[in-house]
Motif scaffolding. Structure first.
Motif, PDB file in Angstrom:
ATOM      1  N   PHE A 322       0.853  -1.190   0.000  1.00 32.92           N
ATOM      2  CA  PHE A 322       0.000   0.000   0.000  1.00 32.92           C
ATOM      3  C   PHE A 322       0.892   1.245   0.000  1.00 32.92           C
ATOM      4  CE2 PHE A 322      -3.558  -2.544   2.025  1.00 32.92           C
ATOM      5  CZ  PHE A 322      -4.418  -2.371   0.952  1.00 32.92           C
ATOM      6  N   ALA A 323       0.484   2.276  -0.749  1.00 32.94           N
ATOM      7  CA  ALA A 323       1.203   3.553  -0.826  1.00 32.94           C
ATOM      8  C   ALA A 323       2.575   3.433  -1.473  1.00 32.94           C
ATOM      9  CB  ALA A 323       1.336   4.195   0.563  1.00 32.94           C
ATOM     10  N   SER A 324       2.862   2.308  -2.122  1.00 28.23           N
ATOM     11  CA  SER A 324       4.118   2.170  -2.849  1.00 28.23           C
ATOM     12  C   SER A 324       4.254   3.314  -3.845  1.00 28.23           C
ATOM     13  CB  SER A 324       4.145   0.821  -3.580  1.00 28.23           C
ATOM     14  OG  SER A 324       5.349   0.655  -4.296  1.00 28.23           O
ATOM     15  N   ASN A 325       5.466   3.763  -4.075  1.00 30.80           N
ATOM     16  CA  ASN A 325       5.649   4.929  -4.940  1.00 30.80           C
ATOM     17  C   ASN A 325       6.974   4.869  -5.673  1.00 30.80           C
ATOM     18  OD1 ASN A 325       7.681   6.421  -3.024  1.00 30.80           O
ATOM     19  ND2 ASN A 325       5.936   5.837  -1.742  1.00 30.80           N
ATOM     20  N   LEU A 326       7.027   5.606  -6.755  1.00 29.85           N
ATOM     21  CA  LEU A 326       8.229   5.693  -7.577  1.00 29.85           C
ATOM     22  C   LEU A 326       8.441   7.160  -7.911  1.00 29.85           C
ATOM     23  CD1 LEU A 326      10.368   3.944  -9.115  1.00 29.85           C
ATOM     24  CD2 LEU A 326       8.820   4.037 -11.079  1.00 29.85           C
ATOM     25  N   ALA A 327       9.628   7.667  -7.623  1.00 26.82           N
ATOM     26  CA  ALA A 327       9.902   9.089  -7.855  1.00 26.82           C
ATOM     27  C   ALA A 327      11.168   9.253  -8.680  1.00 26.82           C
ATOM     28  CB  ALA A 327      10.044   9.823  -6.522  1.00 26.82           C
ATOM     29  N   PHE A 328      11.141  10.265  -9.551  1.00 28.10           N
ATOM     30  CA  PHE A 328      12.320  10.662 -10.316  1.00 28.10           C
ATOM     31  C   PHE A 328      12.588  12.126 -10.016  1.00 28.10           C
ATOM     32  CE2 PHE A 328      10.371   7.179 -12.588  1.00 28.10           C
ATOM     33  CZ  PHE A 328      11.449   6.383 -12.935  1.00 28.10           C
ATOM     34  N   VAL A 329      13.830  12.425  -9.706  1.00 24.01           N
ATOM     35  CA  VAL A 329      14.210  13.800  -9.364  1.00 24.01           C
ATOM     36  C   VAL A 329      15.262  14.275 -10.338  1.00 24.01           C
ATOM     37  CG1 VAL A 329      15.096  15.339  -7.578  1.00 24.01           C
ATOM     38  CG2 VAL A 329      13.728  13.326  -6.927  1.00 24.01           C
ATOM     39  N   LEU A 330      15.012  15.415 -10.962  1.00 29.36           N
ATOM     40  CA  LEU A 330      15.971  16.013 -11.904  1.00 29.36           C
ATOM     41  C   LEU A 330      16.942  16.897 -11.140  1.00 29.36           C
ATOM     42  CD1 LEU A 330      16.792  16.477 -14.902  1.00 29.36           C
ATOM     43  CD2 LEU A 330      15.277  18.484 -14.852  1.00 29.36           C
ATOM     44  N   PHE A 331      18.230  16.603 -11.292  1.00 32.22           N
ATOM     45  CA  PHE A 331      19.274  17.417 -10.680  1.00 32.22           C
ATOM     46  C   PHE A 331      20.006  18.188 -11.770  1.00 32.22           C
ATOM     47  CE2 PHE A 331      18.591  14.592  -7.160  1.00 32.22           C
ATOM     48  CZ  PHE A 331      19.011  15.301  -6.025  1.00 32.22           C
ATOM     49  N   GLU A 332      20.118  19.506 -11.591  1.00 29.46           N
ATOM     50  CA  GLU A 332      20.919  20.322 -12.483  1.00 29.46           C
ATOM     51  C   GLU A 332      22.338  20.348 -11.930  1.00 29.46           C
ATOM     52  OE1 GLU A 332      18.956  24.061 -12.620  1.00 29.46           O
ATOM     53  OE2 GLU A 332      17.359  23.376 -13.971  1.00 29.46           O
ATOM     54  N   CYS A 333      23.243  19.742 -12.658  1.00 26.51           N
ATOM     55  CA  CYS A 333      24.622  19.595 -12.186  1.00 26.51           C
ATOM     56  C   CYS A 333      25.595  20.335 -13.104  1.00 26.51           C
ATOM     57  CB  CYS A 333      25.007  18.112 -12.137  1.00 26.51           C
ATOM     58  SG  CYS A 333      23.904  17.089 -11.142  1.00 26.51           S
ATOM     59  N   LYS A 334      26.796  20.525 -12.607  1.00 25.87           N
ATOM     60  CA  LYS A 334      27.826  21.215 -13.380  1.00 25.87           C
ATOM     61  C   LYS A 334      28.128  20.453 -14.667  1.00 25.87           C
ATOM     62  CE  LYS A 334      32.495  23.117 -12.950  1.00 25.87           C
ATOM     63  NZ  LYS A 334      33.678  23.276 -12.057  1.00 25.87           N
ATOM     64  N   GLU A 335      28.032  19.124 -14.605  1.00 25.11           N
ATOM     65  CA  GLU A 335      28.332  18.282 -15.769  1.00 25.11           C
ATOM     66  C   GLU A 335      27.085  17.949 -16.589  1.00 25.11           C
ATOM     67  OE1 GLU A 335      30.279  14.885 -14.228  1.00 25.11           O
ATOM     68  OE2 GLU A 335      32.124  15.965 -13.712  1.00 25.11           O
ATOM     69  N   GLY A 336      26.005  18.665 -16.362  1.00 30.00           N
ATOM     70  CA  GLY A 336      24.784  18.414 -17.113  1.00 30.00           C
ATOM     71  C   GLY A 336      23.675  17.856 -16.230  1.00 30.00           C
ATOM     72  N   ASP A 337      22.488  17.716 -16.801  1.00 32.74           N
ATOM     73  CA  ASP A 337      21.338  17.243 -16.026  1.00 32.74           C
ATOM     74  C   ASP A 337      21.446  15.752 -15.726  1.00 32.74           C
ATOM     75  OD1 ASP A 337      20.335  19.770 -16.118  1.00 32.74           O
ATOM     76  OD2 ASP A 337      18.841  19.373 -17.671  1.00 32.74           O
ATOM     77  N   HIS A 338      21.064  15.393 -14.504  1.00 34.31           N
ATOM     78  CA  HIS A 338      21.068  14.003 -14.066  1.00 34.31           C
ATOM     79  C   HIS A 338      19.723  13.667 -13.413  1.00 34.31           C
ATOM     80  CE1 HIS A 338      25.343  14.433 -14.768  1.00 34.31           C
ATOM     81  NE2 HIS A 338      25.542  13.153 -14.473  1.00 34.31           N
ATOM     82  N   VAL A 339      19.426  12.379 -13.324  1.00 38.41           N
ATOM     83  CA  VAL A 339      18.154  11.928 -12.754  1.00 38.41           C
ATOM     84  C   VAL A 339      18.425  10.915 -11.640  1.00 38.41           C
ATOM     85  CG1 VAL A 339      15.984  10.708 -13.198  1.00 38.41           C
ATOM     86  CG2 VAL A 339      16.904  12.305 -14.908  1.00 38.41           C
ATOM     87  N   LEU A 340      17.739  11.106 -10.536  1.00 39.61           N
ATOM     88  CA  LEU A 340      17.809  10.174  -9.419  1.00 39.61           C
ATOM     89  C   LEU A 340      16.472   9.469  -9.296  1.00 39.61           C
ATOM     90  CD1 LEU A 340      19.629   9.292  -6.956  1.00 39.61           C
ATOM     91  CD2 LEU A 340      18.281  10.925  -5.602  1.00 39.61           C
ATOM     92  N   ALA A 341      16.490   8.154  -9.129  1.00 35.82           N
ATOM     93  CA  ALA A 341      15.258   7.375  -8.981  1.00 35.82           C
ATOM     94  C   ALA A 341      15.144   6.856  -7.558  1.00 35.82           C
ATOM     95  CB  ALA A 341      15.250   6.201  -9.962  1.00 35.82           C
ATOM     96  N   LEU A 342      13.918   6.887  -7.029  1.00 35.08           N
ATOM     97  CA  LEU A 342      13.635   6.355  -5.701  1.00 35.08           C
ATOM     98  C   LEU A 342      12.401   5.454  -5.775  1.00 35.08           C
ATOM     99  CD1 LEU A 342      14.387   9.674  -5.341  1.00 35.08           C
ATOM    100  CD2 LEU A 342      14.379   8.970  -2.948  1.00 35.08           C
ATOM    101  N   HIS A 343      12.501   4.304  -5.161  1.00 36.61           N
ATOM    102  CA  HIS A 343      11.359   3.413  -5.052  1.00 36.61           C
ATOM    103  C   HIS A 343      11.041   3.240  -3.582  1.00 36.61           C
ATOM    104  CE1 HIS A 343       9.501  -0.846  -5.319  1.00 36.61           C
ATOM    105  NE2 HIS A 343       8.564   0.060  -5.548  1.00 36.61           N
ATOM    106  N   GLN A 344       9.811   3.580  -3.202  1.00 32.34           N
ATOM    107  CA  GLN A 344       9.386   3.543  -1.804  1.00 32.34           C
ATOM    108  C   GLN A 344      10.354   4.350  -0.928  1.00 32.34           C
ATOM    109  OE1 GLN A 344       6.970  -0.690  -2.196  1.00 32.34           O
ATOM    110  NE2 GLN A 344       8.963  -0.690  -1.219  1.00 32.34           N
ATOM    111  N   GLU A 345      10.778   5.491  -1.524  1.00 35.74           N
ATOM    112  CA  GLU A 345      11.625   6.490  -0.881  1.00 35.74           C
ATOM    113  C   GLU A 345      13.077   6.046  -0.715  1.00 35.74           C
ATOM    114  OE1 GLU A 345       9.596   8.675   2.405  1.00 35.74           O
ATOM    115  OE2 GLU A 345       8.034   7.155   2.140  1.00 35.74           O
ATOM    116  N   GLN A 346      13.418   4.894  -1.268  1.00 32.42           N
ATOM    117  CA  GLN A 346      14.787   4.390  -1.208  1.00 32.42           C
ATOM    118  C   GLN A 346      15.467   4.645  -2.547  1.00 32.42           C
ATOM    119  OE1 GLN A 346      16.343   2.757   1.565  1.00 32.42           O
ATOM    120  NE2 GLN A 346      18.126   3.225   0.300  1.00 32.42           N
TER     121      GLN A 346
END
Length: 389
Positions: A322-346
């Protein structure tokens, strides 16, 4: 599938007809499948997630609704079948049959159910708390992407046309903003057919064991006493089989449908326009299809009904509570844009990436077909052709 179903049914019928319920030292709560409480799975570390020379700028998150009530059919079963079964079990123990402890008998004696079937699948109090606390933790982790003050230009909230998804979204906003702002949140219009968010009974005791255990932080449902570890694992595997073939890796057409969600996320991340924070609220099948589309938790071999694979990666008790979730966070970095993925906040590392913080360019190349060749009508045609055959 039939082999597993027969095995499960045999175990349950044998235990209850003989009045014997195993008391092995195990915890049935490890095998509750999609009715597993979120409090057993989420990452409790809510400190800000930082990377050198990077700033979080956008977030795209999809969450399964919080803990809910059962279907009307299962509520009726609780109010009738399980009530009758309760007295049969207690009578059997009075006749010297069975192996329940004194405490377990007391818990079963106290158990009752008078739920209203008209409130089927409604979000519970625990489900409300799950959403509020989830929102608070995500804000702490990514304060730049998830602003504390609401603005309908920088936030997008959307849910499927169900009460449980709607209430999940509303309680999530209470966790993000103060009550006044939360009351003013604008939600995207809902439709009965939503290709992004909604793509879509072996045993009543097993279901209610999961539901009631999820509702209460401090008590386990007495119906969990019906299962020893072997039978609980078989019930879990039975349901994992269903979700593997209906929502997962069983057929590529199944998880290809999730390209619409993937496309939505990447289009948002690749543009300077649009909301900074997107929060979508849907259902179990949606999350599982997206996980499969991302090639996450893929078992080493297909799940079959004639073999119970205990060490499988595809285990809904762990990946789709229940309440399982998947998140993607865009990070603007010096070396270009990157993406971090989290599943159930991990934080997780996507299979196609070398590191947890993955270059956006790498993901855009890998998911090119998902972004540019995502034809939902074509997939529906292929599905209809298979049905016709």
């Amino acid at each position: 599938m039939n082999v597993i179903a027969t095995s499960v049914l045999f175990v349950l019928l044998f235990e209850f007809s003989s009045g014997v319920v195993s008391l092995k030292s195990h915890d049935v709560r490890n095998y509750l499948g999609t009715r597993t409480p979120y409090r057993f799975r989420y990452n409790k570390n809510d400190s800000k997630i930082k990377y050198p020379q990077c700033n979080d700028s956008k977030i795209w998150m999809i969450a399964r609704h919080g803990t809910r009530l059962p279907s009307a059919k299962d509520i009726v079963g609780m109010n009738t079948t399980l009530k009758d079964l309760k007295f049969e079990i207690l009578l059997a123990h009075q006749q010297g049959k069975g192996d329940l402890s004194k405490e377990q008998l007391q818990q079963l004696q106290l158990w009752s159910s008078d739920l209203d079937p008209d409130k089927e699948k409604y979000l519970t109090r625990e489900g409300q708390d799950e959403m509020i606390l989830l929102a608070e933790r995500m804000h702490k982790r990514f304060p730049n992407a998830v602003k504390h003050n609401y603005d309908n230009q920088t936030f997008l909230f959307k849910y499927t046309a169900t009460e449980r998804a709607q209430q999940s979204a509303r309680y999530f906003t209470i966790g993000l903003f103060d009550r006044k702002d939360a009351q003013g949140v604008i939600f995207a219009p809902t439709t009965k057919i939503d290709p992004i968010l909604r793509v879509y009974t072996v045993n009543l005791m097993y279901k209610i064991c999961g539901f009631e255990t999820s509702w209460s932080k401090y008590h386990m449902s007495p119906w969990c006493y019906a299962f020893n570890q072997e039978s609980a694992e078989k019930m879990e595997y039975y349901h994992d089989l269903k979700h593997y073939w209906m929502d997962g890796y069983g057929h590529d057409l199944t998880y290809r449908q999730a390209c619409l969600a993937i496309k939505n996320m990447f289009e948002n991340f690749s543009s300077n326009q649009g909301p900074n924070a997107t929060f979508l609220f849907a259902h179990s099948g949606t999350l599982l299809k997206i996980l499969a589309h991302l090639q996450l938790y893929k078992p080493d071999q297909p799940l079959r009904g004639n073999t119970l694979l205990k060490d499988r990666h595809w285990k809904t008790s762990h990946i789709d509570c229940f309440a399982s979730n998947l998140a993607f966070v865009l990070f603007e970095c010096k070396e270009g844009d990157h993406v971090l993925a989290l599943h159930q906040e991990q934080v997780i590392k996507l299979p196609m990436c070398k590191e947890e913080l993955c270059p956006l360019k790498t993901l855009l190349e890998y998911f090119y077909d998902s972004i540019y060749n995502c034809d939902y009508s074509d997939m529906c045609s292929l599905s209809n052709e298979k049905i016709a055959k």
